[in-house]
Structures are given as C-alpha cells and as structure tokens.
Design an enzyme around this catalytic site. Structure first.
Site, PDB file in Angstrom:
ATOM      1  N   LYS A 207      13.155  17.487  -6.933  1.00  0.00           N
ATOM      2  CA  LYS A 207      12.097  18.364  -7.432  1.00  0.00           C
ATOM      3  C   LYS A 207      12.639  19.745  -7.762  1.00  0.00           C
ATOM      4  CE  LYS A 207       7.977  16.326  -5.449  1.00  0.00           C
ATOM      5  NZ  LYS A 207       7.144  16.254  -4.259  1.00  0.00           N
TER       6      LYS A 207
ATOM      7  N   GLN B 186      12.961  -1.452   1.057  1.00  0.00           N
ATOM      8  CA  GLN B 186      11.917  -2.219   1.736  1.00  0.00           C
ATOM      9  C   GLN B 186      12.434  -3.532   2.316  1.00  0.00           C
ATOM     10  OE1 GLN B 186       9.449  -0.755   2.560  1.00  0.00           O
ATOM     11  NE2 GLN B 186       8.608   0.569   0.986  1.00  0.00           N
TER      12      GLN B 186
ATOM     13  N   TRP C  34       3.809   0.629  10.583  1.00  0.00           N
ATOM     14  CA  TRP C  34       4.428  -0.515   9.896  1.00  0.00           C
ATOM     15  C   TRP C  34       3.823  -1.841  10.366  1.00  0.00           C
ATOM     16  CZ3 TRP C  34       6.915  -0.277   5.588  1.00  0.00           C
ATOM     17  CH2 TRP C  34       7.636   0.865   5.262  1.00  0.00           C
TER      18      TRP C  34
ATOM     19  N   PRO D 219       0.819  -1.206   0.000  1.00  0.00           N
ATOM     20  CA  PRO D 219       0.000   0.000   0.000  1.00  0.00           C
ATOM     21  C   PRO D 219       0.857   1.262   0.000  1.00  0.00           C
ATOM     22  CG  PRO D 219       0.008  -1.018   2.170  1.00  0.00           C
ATOM     23  CD  PRO D 219       0.769  -1.932   1.264  1.00  0.00           C
TER      24      PRO D 219
ATOM     25  N   LYS E 275      20.441  11.927  -7.636  1.00  0.00           N
ATOM     26  CA  LYS E 275      19.129  11.665  -7.063  1.00  0.00           C
ATOM     27  C   LYS E 275      18.081  12.568  -7.722  1.00  0.00           C
ATOM     28  CE  LYS E 275      18.538  10.091  -2.387  1.00  0.00           C
ATOM     29  NZ  LYS E 275      19.002  10.153  -1.024  1.00  0.00           N
TER      30      LYS E 275
ATOM     31  N   ASP F 244      -2.261   3.139   2.585  1.00  0.00           N
ATOM     32  CA  ASP F 244      -1.665   3.269   3.896  1.00  0.00           C
ATOM     33  C   ASP F 244      -2.111   4.626   4.439  1.00  0.00           C
ATOM     34  OD1 ASP F 244      -0.127   2.488   5.974  1.00  0.00           O
ATOM     35  OD2 ASP F 244       1.780   2.623   4.921  1.00  0.00           O
TER      36      ASP F 244
ATOM     37  N   TRP G 118       8.909  -2.928   4.431  1.00  0.00           N
ATOM     38  CA  TRP G 118       7.741  -3.775   4.253  1.00  0.00           C
ATOM     39  C   TRP G 118       8.089  -5.262   4.175  1.00  0.00           C
ATOM     40  CZ3 TRP G 118       4.509  -5.267  -0.390  1.00  0.00           C
ATOM     41  CH2 TRP G 118       3.214  -5.616   0.007  1.00  0.00           C
TER      42      TRP G 118
END
Length: 1048
Positions: free
Chosen positions: A616, A576, A540, A58, A613, A97, A580
């Site tokens: 923005k 992750q 989590w 999610p 990286k 989430d 997750w």
RNA sequence: GGGCGUAUAGCUCAGGUGGUUAGAGCGUUGAGCUGAUAACUCAAAGGUCCCAAGUUCGAGUCUUGGUACGCCCA
C-alpha cells in the site's frame, strides 16, 4: 424477436466505452433479476442430483477487498456460471467470517483499550457488542466491489459465523468430536504477555516492531551427572539466556549426531560439545585434557542433579534426552529443558512422557511451588537465581547476551513463553486417514496433492482450538468448580442447553453464555456449581465448519447435506493449504470420514507491477476502482484468469496487462459485433437465431463452412478445458479462435458483407452467438451485451451451453484453410522480398504441392489475398523443386549409434544420393522410416518453399504495363477512400470525386475509371489541380496524387 | 536447517516418452495493407535454455551436486 435490436448508427459504436457497456449490463441484471432466474431455471433434481456445490471461502470483512480477493472472486464466478449453463443448479451464498483476533484487535483499537484487563473492566458485553458492529462495517463496500466485478452471489441469504444457527452447528461439531474422543484438554506453550495476561497468536508475534534488541543475562551452569556410570560426577554444561526458567528444569537435551567430550581441569570434569570447548577457554583452559569422547546418542538416558531441588523425583525427569534442534552455534551443545517455558522444550519432554511444571502465574510471578522466589516477577528473579547458583557452585560463567527478542505489540513488554491449559483436536489420531482421503481430491496444480498439502497432512499436529479471548464461538464445556466433585458436561445443541439450564438461549456469545450456571448434579452437598470454561473457539474451527454450518446441519437440511458433501469445487490461494483447505479437511475427516471437496484449485500470489509484493505504501499496483472505470471488469477478469497465477505461479498485476486484454480480446470481439451490425444494418438483414443457424448450415461458401467448423472446435476445446477446471486452457482456446474469426474470416469476407451476402450474415451471427455463449463465463458482461443485441434473448447466462454437435465437423476443411493461410503468408513474403507492393497486381502464382486439387476451391480467395490474376495448382512438385533429405535420428540413432553423428554431418554437407528409391547418406544405406524426403525450391528467384516442406510457391514477377497501370489505379482508389474518410462520410454515401494526377497515373485512372468509381462509390470522376491540403498519397514509386470528394 | 515450487528472448510463458536449426504472445524496429478494428499482414533484431559434473551416438529435456528467487515449516 428479430434482430439486430440496436440501430447500428447509434447503439453499437465502433469505439465503445467498455465500463459504460458494463454498467448497462449490471443495471439490466439488477432490474431483470437475472441471477435469481439463472438459478431458478435449473432444477435441483432428485436429492439435488443436479446441483453443483461450490464452497465460498468466507472473507474476513473488516478490511477492504484487494486483488487477491478479486482473482479468487472471478474464479468463484466463472465456474458456477459455466456449470449453470451446463444445466446445473448452483446456489451461491456469500459468507462472512466475523470472529477471532483480527476482529478483537480492531475493536480494541477503536475503543482505545490496551489490555485484556482493560477489556474486562470495560465490560465483555459492551466489548462484544462493539466487535459485532465493527466486523460488518465494510460489508457494503464488499457488496459494491463484488457486484462491480460481475460476480453473481447471493448476499440476501448470506451466512455469518456469528449467526446463532451457524454457531449451533459449530457447537454440534465440537460435541461430536468430543464424543468420539477426539477432543482433549492439555498444555501448550505460547508466547505470553504477562502484563496483558494473554497469550499471543503466532501472527501477533510476527508483526512489525515486535522483535527488538534486548540484553539478557546468559549463564552456563554445570549439572552433576549421577547414577552408575563412569561419567558420574562430571558436570553437564548447559547454557541459557533465561535463568528464571532453571528452577523449572526437567531435562537436558543433546543432538544425537554431535560429538561430545569430557574435559578435565582443576580436578573438575565437564561434559560439552567438542565444537564448543574453545569458546570456554577462559574457564577450561586453552587446551583442556580430553578424558572421554561420546556421540550424543551415547549420552541419552544419563541422569543428573537438577540446578534446584524443587521438582526432584518427577517421573522421568532430569535425564539427558535427544533433540534435533540442538546446535553448536552458541552455548555448550547441551540444552536446558523447561517444558512449560519453551515450545521446543515441551515437544522433547512430551515425547519422553514428562509432565511440565508451571511455577509461574498469569502475571508472570513465581508461585509457592518455588518458595524462595514466590511472588517475584520472573525477570526480577534472574538476579536471585544466579546468586543462588553461584552459592551452590553450579555457575560456570555469567555474562550477557544481546539478541532479538519479541515484545508485546500492544504494551511493549518482553514476552515469555508459557504453558497454558488449552483444548485440542487430536489430529494426530486420524492423520493417516486424512492422508488417505486426500487421495480422493483433485488438486490443481497437481503437485500440491502429495507436495505442499500431502506433506502438511503427514506432519499434522494436534490442533489447539481454544483462545483465552472474548469474541468467538464459546467452547461448549461446563465443569464443576469443586475438584472434589468433578463433572464435565459438553453441549451440542441449544436444546440441550435449554434442557439443563431452563432458559431460552438466543445468543451463544460471551458474556451471556457464561451466565448459564447450575448446581453440580454429582455433588450431594449442592454447593459446587457447573460453570463454562472460559475459552472461545479458534475462528478457524468455524471456517472449517462452513460446509455444514452454513446450512445449520444437522438441525436442518440434514438430507440435503448428506447428498451434497463433499462439495464439487473450491478455490483459494496457496497459503490456504495450511489454512482453510486444511481445516476443512481435518473436520471432514474427523466428523464424516470423507473429504470436504472433490476439486481444489490453488492459485499463486499476485504481485505489484514491479514484481515485488503488493504494498500500500509503495502503491506499486493499479488502483482497483480506477481500473474498473478505465478498462472494465471483463478485461481485468480475462487478464487475471488467463495468467499463470491460476497454475500456481506468481504474477505481477500491471495496467499494461489490463490494456492488452482490452486490445486483444474485448475490443476485437466487440468489433466483430460492430462490423456485423454495420453491414447487416446497412443491408436491412434480419433473422431470428434459429433461422440464421439454418441458413448458416446451408451455406456452401468455404469461408462460412470453415468458420462453423472452427466454432465447433472452439466449443469442444472450451468444454473439455472447463470440465477439467483448466480456465487458462479455455482462455487460450478462445483467444486462438478470436484470431481466426477477426483476422481471417471477417477480413476475408468484407466484400461479401459489403454486397449484403445473407449466408455470410447468417454464418457470422451464428458463430458470434456461439462464441459469446462459450465465452460467457470468461467475459460475462461484454458477451451479455452482444448476445442480447444479437439474439434479442433475455440473457446469455440463461442460455444452455452450446452443443458442438449443432455445428458441422469438418477438420479437413479447417486443415486445408490453414494450408491456404500458409500459402498466403509465403506469397506475401515473396512480394516483400522482391519489393512488389501488394496493390500491384501480378499475373500468376503457382502452388505446387501434393494433392493440390483439394486447394482448388480456394483459388479465388488466394487471387484476392495475393492480388494475382490467376492461381494455378500443380501436384507435380518435382517440376519446381528438388528433393531434400531429412533424417529421423530418433529411429536412426539406435541403429547406428555413434555413426549417427557422422551421417548427420554428411547430410548437412550434401553428401547423399537417391537411386532407385534407395537413399544413401555418408556411405550408409538408410532404411524406411529413418529419413523423410521433402522438397526445396529450385528456382530461387521466383520460388519459395511452403512450411514443413509440403511444396513450393512460384510467383510470376513480371510487371507488364497493363498490370502497372492497374496497380496505379488501385493506389488512386486508396487515396480517394482516404479522402472519403477525411470528409467523415458514411460508408454508403455516394460522391463526386476529383483526382489530381498527371502522366501515367492519370492515364491509369482513365483506363480503369469504372473500377475506381465502383470501389469508391463515385458517381462522377474528374481531374483537376487540388490544393496541398487535400488528401494526398503515393501512386507507384514516389508520385504524389491528391483527391477530394463531395457528397452527392 | 527442512519441505514444496520456479529458473528458456526486454516482459509473460509453451516446450509428451532425450533427436538435426529451441517456439508463442506482448514489446522494439522496418515495410506492406486498410471504409469494421484501439487493428491487421509480412519480416528483422533479440537466447552461454541458471551453473557444474555425469549418463548417452546425441541433453532445454534424464541423474547428481550447486546457485538464485518465491512460498511454507522450524
């Protein structure tokens, strides 16, 4: 249904607007409800045996999607599409989430709240209501974006971690772990803001601007060693920049491998690291007398008198312990340990079984446990503490220290570390089992298994699952508010809550859940009350509960879940492995003693176009929405999925990458389709797919048989790759196939299509249909548009995965054709090297190679490709070449050892012979297998070797007047064709052609007039002077020709 | 400080178990071909395989030690 459905003149443009094609497909899917149909079409089977279970991690939806989500989303679409075509039922529910600190922070900002106290003043109910609204504010944009990327996922039956059933399953998980004895309450040291009265999450202390320079007092304190030891009376020197933690001192730590010395000066003995003695020259003298030396290990267990007496006599306290983190970079090499106020400190005392003391309250003030400082703020107490140390002659040095120190990112206050009561999952208790169960999981890349993930599992620590916050699943624990009558109730279902509290529970969020109280049944006085502990769960914990919580297990779907756990597939990026993936594995092990998933794909990080990286502010990556509209989602999908990022590497995202995918994959595929519709349409060819396949299989044309065999190999390769979740392998197989399809089959077949050859149409239709099916997961929209146009069927995504057995296997043919392509390459190279343009016909080419007869069927093809009048084959290579010796050092080396290098040199120098089948090189007789005899050309003027020494090609380079004239005629054809194009004529228009040429060029055209007229669809051909603006070109060497056409 | 990964053409990457002259796609340059193509075909230029030592007849490949970069942990 007959095809093509599209009128080639209108529906299938030569230069498609790809985003427009995609929008057409997306509209169709919406109207047709194709996604739902693709699931319905597949039976779940008994106990769901036919289901493929894929876990959708999610996303947190309080921000907009970015390329990382895009990439993961493509993979999350490709695998289920493939499995669906393989006949499995693949349910895909989208998940959101919704809880946790990111949501709270956003909400605080939106409401203008600055601290925990302000939230409480504002009202937890209103705050949580705002959070609920906030977390779902971007869901519409997510839906748009996911839809646009052609990802099929069910948003209607989505799940959210804030849903009551989801939260009930989470509560069940907590209770189950509690009942297994895997949950406990304990202390943990966290960065803590005394002004906001809240601990900060690790991420919050890593944000920009939180670390700022700060000047703190730095004190060196002498602690007297006690007990029965020669060191008794010596002072252990410790150094700290937080004097306020000294009252809470419970231990001192040394590094086991560091050398320590006892030095004597002015009647006092001090113990410190040898490497730090010089730093204390001011107090100890330049070269103080060393009276003893000890390794750190020899100091362990020494007792000392603490700086203050508040906690004297605590069990195990005030001794020297070992800690690997001790350095001699600054301080004394001996570290003061106050476990409540240092994370590392607490690790050391925990190991020694020492209970922390916490004489500091929530607002950062000393408690009555340390009477002289009670009520003082810790930073304010520094001065008083230093003064008192001086008074008791424990202070050796007092100066200041400038360092980078973390501050609260909300209020700017300097943070402190402080032990807090927290709830833990005792991960260390089943750590070994997690390591074992990990062996049942397939990881891509494979090193993750025992590397990043395995190592992380092996070092797992107990997991703090409580947060002193507001917006999250509650910790379902109620405790008595009177320690005299202790009682703990843990709840695992709504039913249990309703039974004990006698109310219907419709929302588990704070503050409603906190209002559930009841008298303590164990209290005969009836005065104490059972109240919920204040914490909420780490979000989590909820992410890790996703496999069962999304189906409301065990309250519903218990049977289904039992048969669908572990899930088949999961994909996320590398971070992750500690997020997750890890927490799924923790809960799976603890709750079910199984892994949570069978296969995990771990992808790398997408970087900006500059290799940095993505940022923005720098805008160093293409805008996602613009790219959708410029290149289309299929091209973006291809670029991302065909890249090393799926094998764990990092990769820059560039517009050039998208453009290449369009040019190399999407357009070539489209152009095959366009080509087909153009000529099949012109020829009025129509056939249903089954008919076409039957006709294709019946074709005896070598190109048709070649393409079908190639297509079969494509299906085999892509199937194997997809079964192994090797998406990169699948893309490269398709790419290679597309090359053979467009740049060989179609290019070599133009004349046949022009003539309306039905076997050719049938073959191309069959290959294109199969290719679209095999590429459907990888290019879902472009293949859908083509496939539907081609077959008249509903959707390629409802089709079964192609079966290789439906196509003929003919590896010999494929190999022979590859050899033919090699021959063509060499032939063209020879023309180029001899400056003989391809339009100029030549008399003959001779192919001398072993088993030449197998190539004879390709004579016509080679004649055409190389523009020669005849092709001869000859198996007698020796007539055109001489032997060439190639050594096989792999075999020769072990036998000859050092001599092998000399033999290699001798062969290079030509020092070798063959006599009666015996090869001698550099004086050494070679044995079978140690060499290979191949061929090289003898007559270099007319001969070139074929690749891998398989033979030679001999080109007759003599240009007779007849050949020259034919070449000129072809040059003129080319100019007339260009004139047709310039006049924007249709391919089938008949014309009258006028050629402006003189001398031998005109003579050549006259001699080959029928040929010129036939090639250019000219019913009339005449000669006249043409103006310079007429279409011009070159005939032969440097002679200008002009041509004009008029449509008849 | 520790763990994992990566390092080969301008870019992105292939290169079982060591084996003679290290490849592909893209990009660049040139020529050819073209009534499907935004293409295609043939070629050219472009490499101290990160460095060093070692093992070996022989190292891009194996070993050891470095260096750089990425991710993570502390």
């Amino acid at each position: 249904m007959a095809y093509p459905l599209d009128d080639p003149r209108r529906g299938v443009p030569a230069s498609p607007n790809l985003p427009e094609v995609e929008r057409r497909v997306l509209d169709f899917w919406t109207k047709d409800d194709t996604f739902a149909a693709s699931i319905e079409a597949r039976e779940a089977g008994e106990n769901g045996a036919n289901e493929f279970v894929f876990y959708d991690g999610p996303p947190f939806a309080n921000g907009l999607p970015h390329y990382g989500h895009l990439l993961t989303g493509y993979v999350k679409d490709i695998v289920p599409r493939y499995q669906t075509m393989r006949g499995h039922r693949v349910e895909r529910r989208f998940g959101w989430d919704t809880h946790g600190m990111p949501a709270e922070v956003t909400t605080e900002r939106e409401l203008g709240l600055k601290s925990k106290a302000e939230i409480e003043a504002y009202g937890v109910d209103r705050f949580n209501a705002a959070a609920r609204a906030s977390v779902l504010q971007f869901t519409d944009e997510w839906v748009d974006y996911v839809t646009r990327q052609a990802r099929w996922v069910d948003f209607e039956n989505d799940y959210k971690t804030l849903d009551l059933p989801y939260m009930e399953s989470v509560m069940w998980a907590f209770k189950t772990l509690y009942d297994k004895g895997l949950i406990y309450e304990g202390y943990r040291v966290l960065w803590y803001c005394w002004r906001c009265e809240t601990p900060l999450a690790a991420t919050e202390t890593k944000m920009d601007d939180t670390y700022r320079d700060r000047q703190d007092p730095a004190v060196t304190v002498g602690l007297e060693i006690t007990g029965d030891t020669p060191l008794a009376g010596a002072k252990l020197l410790v150094w700290t920049t937080t004097p306020w933690t000294l009252p809470s001192n419970l231990a001192a730590a040394v590094h086991p491998d560091v050398d320590y010395v006892v030095v004597e000066t002015e009647g006092h003995r001090y113990l410190l690291a040898e490497a730090r003695v010089a730093a204390y020259a001011r107090e100890l003298g330049d070269e103080p007398r060393v009276v003893a030396r000890h390794k750190g290990t020899e100091l362990l267990g020494l007792a000392y008198r603490p700086p203050f007496d508040f906690f004297v006599g605590r069990e195990g306290a005030h001794r020297v312990l070992a800690a690997d983190y001790v350095t001699t970079d600054d301080g004394t090499g001996v570290v003061h340990i106050a476990p409540a106020f240092g994370e590392e400190d607490k690790v050391v005392t925990d190991a020694a079984g020492i209970e922390p003391v916490v004489p500091v309250d929530d607002s950062g003030r000393f408690t009555e446990d340390v009477p002289p400082y009670a009520g003082m703020h810790v930073f304010d107490a520094n001065k008083a503490i230093i003064k008192d140390l001086k008074a008791t002659q424990r202070l050796l040095r007092h100066d200041t220290y400038n360092h980078n120190y973390p501050h609260c990112w909300r209020c700017g206050s300097p943070l402190i570390q402080r032990a807090l009561s927290a709830w833990f999952v005792a991960v260390t208790r089943f750590r070994d089992r997690m390591v074992e169960l990990n062996q049942e999981i397939d990881w891509t890349p494979s090193h993750i298994k025992d590397g990043q993930f395995g190592k992380w599992l092996a070092g797992a620590r107990d997991w703090n699952i409580s947060r002193n916050r507001f917006w999250g699943s509650p910790i379902p624990v109620w405790t008595s508010d009177d320690p005299a009558y202790p009682r703990v109730d843990v709840y695992g279902s709504l039913e249990e809550l309703e039974r004990d509290f006698g109310v219907e529970v419709t929302d588990l969020h704070r503050p409603g859940i906190d209002e559930l109280t009841r008298p303590n049944p164990d209290d005969p006085t009836g005065k104490s009350v059972m109240r919920r502990v204040p914490e909420v769960l780490d979000c989590w914990f909820e992410s890790g509960s996703m496999p069962f919580a999304q189906v409301h297990y065990p309250f519903e779907n218990a049977d289904w879940f039992e048969h669908h756990y572990p899930g088949d597939f999961i994909v996320e990026y590398t971070a992750q492995t500690r997020g997750w993936f890890y927490l799924l594995h923790v809960l799976a092990t603890a709750l079910f003693d199984r892994p949570a998933f069978r296969t995990a794909l771990v992808h790398g990080t997408l970087l900006g176009a500059d290799g940095q990286k993505m940022s923005k502010s720098l805008k160093n990556y293409p805008d996602v929405r613009v790219s959708f509209e410029e290149y289309g989602s299929d091209a973006m999908r291809w670029f991302l999925v065909a890249s090393p990022v799926l094998r764990g590497g990092d990769m820059p995202v560039t517009e050039a990458g998208f453009r290449d995918a369009v040019r190399q994959i999407v357009l070539p595929l489209w152009n095959v389709w366009y080509f087909y519709t153009l000529y099949a349409g012109a020829a009025g060819y129509e056939a249903a797919p089954a008919e076409a396949r039957a006709a294709a299989l019946a074709s005896e044309h070598q190109l048709d048989r070649y393409l079908l065999a190639k297509t079969r190999e494509l299906v085999e390769t892509v199937t194997a790759a997809m079964d192994a979740y090797d998406l990169v392998g699948a893309t490269s197989a398709f790419r290679a196939y597309l090359e053979s399809l467009t740049n060989w089959y179609v290019r070599r077949s133009r004349d046949r299509f022009w003539e309306g050859d039905e076997a050719g149409f049938a073959t191309l239709a069959t290959a294109l249909k199969t290719a679209c099916e095999a590429a459907a997961p990888l290019l879902p929209m472009i293949t859908e548009d083509i496939w539907r146009g081609l077959t008249g069927g509903r959707s390629v995504h409802l089709a079964d995965w192609p079966d290789a057995a439906d196509l003929p296997a003919d590896h010999d043919l494929v190999e022979a054709m590859d050899t033919v392509r090699d021959i063509a390459s060499v032939g063209l190279f020879m023309r180029k090297a001899r400056k003989l343009r391809v339009r100029l016909p030549l008399a003959k080419v001779t192919v001398a190679t072993g088993h030449a007869e197998r190539l004879e069927p390709f004579a016509e093809l080679l004649k055409d490709e190389l523009n020669v009048k005849t092709v001869e084959f000859d198996s007698n290579i020796d007539a055109y070449s001489k032997a060439d010796l190639k050594l096989v050092p792999r075999v020769l080396g072990p036998r000859l050892g050092k001599d092998v290098q000399r033999v290699i040199k001798a062969v290079k120098a030509g020092d070798w012979t063959v006599e009666d089948g015996t090869v001698t090189a550099g004086g050494v007789v070679l044995e079978d297998g140690e060499y290979e005899l191949t061929t090289i050309a003898v007559d270099a003027d007319h001969t070139e070797a074929l690749p891998r020494g398989t033979g030679v090609l001999v080109l007759d380079t003599e240009v007779t007047p007849e050949l020259a004239a034919e070449g000129l005629a072809r040059d003129v054809v080319r100019v007339v064709q260009q004139a047709r194009k310039d006049a924007d004529l249709d391919v089938t228009d008949r014309v009258a052609a006028v050629v402006d040429a003189a001398g031998d060029v005109r003579a050549a055209v006259e001699a080959h007039a029928d040929f010129v007229k036939g090639e250019t669809l000219a019913l009339e051909l005449s000669f006249a002077d043409l103006p310079p603006e007429a279409t011009g070109g070159e005939a032969g060497e440097g002679r200008t020709v002009r041509a004009a056409v008029r449509k008849l």
